[in-house]
Design a protein around this motif. Structure first.
Motif, PDB file in Angstrom:
ATOM      1  N   VAL A  27       0.865  -1.176   0.000  1.00  0.00           N
ATOM      2  CA  VAL A  27       0.000   0.000   0.000  1.00  0.00           C
ATOM      3  C   VAL A  27       0.904   1.229   0.000  1.00  0.00           C
ATOM      4  N   SER A  41      -3.434   1.175  -3.338  1.00  0.00           N
ATOM      5  CA  SER A  41      -2.597   0.048  -3.714  1.00  0.00           C
ATOM      6  C   SER A  41      -1.381   0.609  -4.442  1.00  0.00           C
ATOM      7  N   GLY A 107      -8.076  -6.782   2.636  1.00  0.00           N
ATOM      8  CA  GLY A 107      -7.795  -6.480   1.245  1.00  0.00           C
ATOM      9  C   GLY A 107      -8.952  -5.755   0.571  1.00  0.00           C
ATOM     10  N   THR A 109     -11.481  -2.555  -0.490  1.00  0.00           N
ATOM     11  CA  THR A 109     -11.259  -1.188  -0.937  1.00  0.00           C
ATOM     12  C   THR A 109     -12.215  -0.246  -0.250  1.00  0.00           C
TER      13      THR A 109
END
Length: 110
Positions: A27, A41, A107, A109
């Motif tokens: 990240v 990311s 993981g 978003t």
């Protein structure tokens, strides 16, 4: 939300970035000229270039490989149908950068 301290705001130069390694990939944590902090990311949606090496301008970052520009606020590529990269909630509290730990470990978003 559960927040994790990843370092001091002053550890990242203005218009710069640092990388945080997670089980789901790297990240990139960005600091803008106005001291806003964003996390995306570290892999460009185009050719997986390292966004952390990109040029930070306003609340955007330009990929160093092919010049795609991404919104730091949303992870959306700015241009016709260019996709997006995952973004993660970030904030600054008492001079420390905090990232949402649940999103990093899942993981997911923002």
């Amino acid at each position: 939300m559960s927040w994790i301290d990843i370092g001091a705001l002053e550890d990242i130069p203005r218009q710069g970035a640092r990388v945080v390694k997670t089980a789901h990939g790297c990240v990139a944590v960005f600091r803008t000229l106005d001291d806003a902090v964003f996390a995306l990311s570290d892999r460009c949606a185009h050719k997986a270039g390292p966004l952390s090496d990109g040029l930070v301008h306003d609340h955007k970052v330009t990929c160093p490989l092919h010049g795609w520009v991404f919104s730091l606020e949303t992870g959306q590529a700015l241009g016709a149908d260019q996709g997006s990269v995952p973004s993660y909630p970030a904030r600054v509290e008492a001079g420390r950068i905090l990232l949402d730990a649940a999103r990093l470990t899942a993981g997911a978003t923002a």
